[in-house]
Scaffold this active site. Structure first.
Site, PDB file in Angstrom:
ATOM      1  N   SER A 134      21.160  63.264 -17.120  1.00 26.71           N
ATOM      2  CA  SER A 134      21.340  62.577 -15.832  1.00 26.71           C
ATOM      3  C   SER A 134      21.850  63.503 -14.733  1.00 26.71           C
ATOM      4  CB  SER A 134      22.307  61.398 -15.988  1.00 26.71           C
ATOM      5  OG  SER A 134      23.609  61.862 -16.274  1.00 26.71           O
ATOM      6  N   LYS A 194      29.114  61.729 -13.335  1.00 28.36           N
ATOM      7  CA  LYS A 194      28.110  61.526 -12.269  1.00 28.36           C
ATOM      8  C   LYS A 194      28.659  62.117 -10.963  1.00 28.36           C
ATOM      9  CE  LYS A 194      25.599  58.684 -14.901  1.00 28.36           C
ATOM     10  NZ  LYS A 194      24.269  59.036 -15.448  1.00 28.36           N
TER      11      LYS A 194
END
Length: 293
Positions: A134, A194
């Site tokens: 990701s 993230k």
């Protein structure tokens, strides 16, 4: 003979130093000289000379002299004060045998070291491994996992105390605990890494894969063109749907740099500030990936 007998009368004392006529700190040579001089003065008279000889035998032997000094009950020079110890084991157990003291010292040292490491991990800095793609290509995961570019996952360090002193900032890579919906949407939950994209007060939207904040396109040099998706979304489209038009206080919107393969806030919602663990500030492994963020 009067001058020869007077010292003998004065020498019937219990103190060996006084008997020889020397100071308690006399050297072995002074004790030897005093003994020979006293023996000559006494003319080796039986009783007095034996006392003198006994005193000399004790004081000429270092071990016997040390033992005698210990038992003199204050006749000699004051014993040097015992040094105070800062070792808590010695303070708590002053009469503990040496072997036991060493063993306890080791146990305390090891336990202290473990406690320090755990405290650092809990409140200062903690390492994390990148398990998924990701955040590619900013942070690598290991093949053969889908979308990963490297043979070894990046290991990163997160500053766990920084957000106690300042507000989280847009663009920072953040370690956080996911909302419960992540398990349903991503198949996993717990600790994620993230990039922080939306802060409280922002109006966020994505138009054909490009992020806009408060109506202005966000400059994102960390995103490769091939990593973008083609979605068009607004805050009302993220869970819980039709709830937000602006990011509320103490909530943050997270997105992965690999937008087309990132399960992030677009699927499981905003992250409350209490879930933020810390800011990623460095990659420390593998060696060829060492860098600061």
């Amino acid at each position: 003979m009067a001058t020869g007998t007077e010292p003998a009368a004065d020498r019937h004392v219990n103190d060996h130093y006084a008997l020889l006529g020397v100071r308690p700190d006399a050297s072995p040579q002074e004790i030897e000289s005093a003994y020979r001089r006293g023996a000559l003065e006494l003319g080796y008279q039986d009783g007095a000379w034996r006392e003198l000889r006994d005193a000399y035998d004790v004081l000429r032997d270092p071990e016997e002299r040390a033992r005698y000094d210990t038992e003199r009950n204050g006749f000699g020079p004051p014993r040097p004060p015992q040094k105070k110890t800062h070792n808590p084991v010695d303070r708590l157990f002053p009469n503990l045998p040496h072997g036991w003291r060493v063993a306890i010292d080791w146990v305390v040292t090891i336990a202290g070291a473990v406690a320090i490491v755990l405290a650092i991990k809990a409140w200062v800095v903690n390492p994390y491994r990148i398990p998924s793609s990701s955040m590619e290509p900013t942070l690598h995961c290991a093949r053969p996992a889908q979308g990963c570019e490297a043979s070894t996952s990046d290991r990163v360090l997160a500053n766990r105390f920084i957000y106690h002193f300042r507000e989280p900032r847009r663009g920072e890579i953040v370690v956080f605990i996911t909302p419960k919906l992540a398990l349903q949407e991503c198949g996993s939950q717990g600790t994620f890494v993230k990039r922080l994209i939306g802060v409280p007060g922002d109006v966020w939207e994505e138009r054909n894969g490009v992020v806009y904040i408060n109506g202005k396109r966000l400059n994102e040099p960390y995103i490769q063109a091939t990593r973008r998706d083609t979605q068009t979304l607004a805050l009302r489209d993220i869970p819980p749907r039709n709830t937000y038009t602006r990011i509320p206080k103490d909530y943050y919107l997270m997105m992965g740099d690999n937008r087309s393969s990132s399960c992030d806030s677009r699927r499981w919602g905003l992250v409350p500030r209490k879930n933020l663990i810390g800011k990623v500030f460095a990659t420390y492994w593998p060696p060829n990936r060492i860098s600061f963020h």
